[in-house]
Design an enzyme around this catalytic site. Structure first.
Site, short mmCIF file in Angstrom:
data_model
loop_
_atom_site.label_atom_id
_atom_site.label_comp_id
_atom_site.label_asym_id
_atom_site.label_seq_id
_atom_site.Cartn_x
_atom_site.Cartn_y
_atom_site.Cartn_z
CD GLU A 96 -2.53 1.18 2.73
OE1 GLU A 96 -3.52 1.92 2.85
OE2 GLU A 96 -2.12 0.45 3.66
CE LYS B 76 -7.67 1.70 3.72
NZ LYS B 76 -6.49 2.17 4.50
CB CYS C 260 -4.65 -1.54 4.37
SG CYS C 260 -3.71 -1.64 5.92
#
Length: 254
Positions: A39, A104, A138
């Protein structure tokens, strides 16, 4: 398909140095069909925003690497849209320079990511050389409903800056997502440290049986390669059709 998980350190807020270092690391690597990096691989995870959000160098580098290796590359970059909004954007880049991206969805409010970034709303699946990949970043790993397999993907990619104190959670949830979704899980985490956290890696590829088929040593940079056997996966799903018995309310929330 051969997938290379690239476990690497990140120099805080220095894109040029990070790209130089990764170029050297990848030069020593044998061939794969897909390379997955961590990331925010060009800067490190700057949850409250930063001024190093020009994606041009990072995206151009991914396109160059994909062309040179005739492989796809997946990695996230802190990206500023034309309207000025900041996104934690996971790019999936092909050898011809084309790419898809996923923003995200679950922002990490604990570290202030919700204050600086705008959450993505779309669930993104890409196909590459006969395998369908769900793209995730994540903190998304903690939310199984968003990643529920509706028989629309074969593997899920998680790129992360997941801190050492919570590494057991990372390892446990990677296996859980593989088991419950009858899919391959590709999890790539960084090593090293930034001003807020330390990172130990634990990057891995997990198969639908919950077995680890590739793993990078903790606290060490390196590249591990795992083979995704799609024929075996499809046979397993046919023999043991768990996904067909999923709860309706979960499917409707996808």
């Amino acid at each position: 398909m051969k997938v290379a998980i690239v476990q690497h350190d990140i120099v805080w807020a220095q894109p040029t140095e990070n790209l130089r270092h990764l170029s050297q690391l990848l030069d020593r690597q044998s061939e794969a069909d897909l390379y997955v990096l961590a990331e925010t691989f060009t800067t490190g995870f700057m949850a409250k925003g930063n001024e190093t959000t020009d994606i041009s160098h990072g995206l151009t580098w991914l396109q160059q690497q994909a062309k040179e290796k005739d492989a796809a590359f997946a990695a996230s970059i802190a990206t500023k849209d034309e309207d000025g909004s900041l996104r934690n954007r996971l790019f999936f880049v092909r050898p011809d320079g084309t790419y898809d991206y996923y923003d995200k969805h679950h922002l990490f409010s604990y570290a202030g990511e919700t204050d600086a970034y705008v959450a993505g709303q779309e669930r993104v699946i890409v196909e590459w050389r006969g395998i369908r990949f769900l793209l995730q970043v994540c903190y998304d790993l903690r939310f199984p409903v968003f990643s529920r397999n509706c028989l629309d993907y074969d593997a899920v990619i998680y790129v992360a800056n997941w801190p050492t104190p919570r590494i057991d959670v990372w390892q446990t949830l990677l296996k859980a997502r593989a088991l419950e979704n009858q899919c391959f899980v590709i999890g790539v985490n960084r090593i090293g440290e930034d001003p807020a956290c330390t990172y130990s890696g634990a990057s891995a590829i997990i198969d639908a049986y919950g077995k680890t088929i590739a793993y990078c040593n903790d606290h060490e940079e390196g590249i591990a390669i795992g083979e995704l056997n799609i024929a075996q996966l499809l046979r397993f799903r046919e023999k043991f059709p768990v996904l067909q018995d999923a709860d309706d309310f979960i499917l409707k929330n996808q």
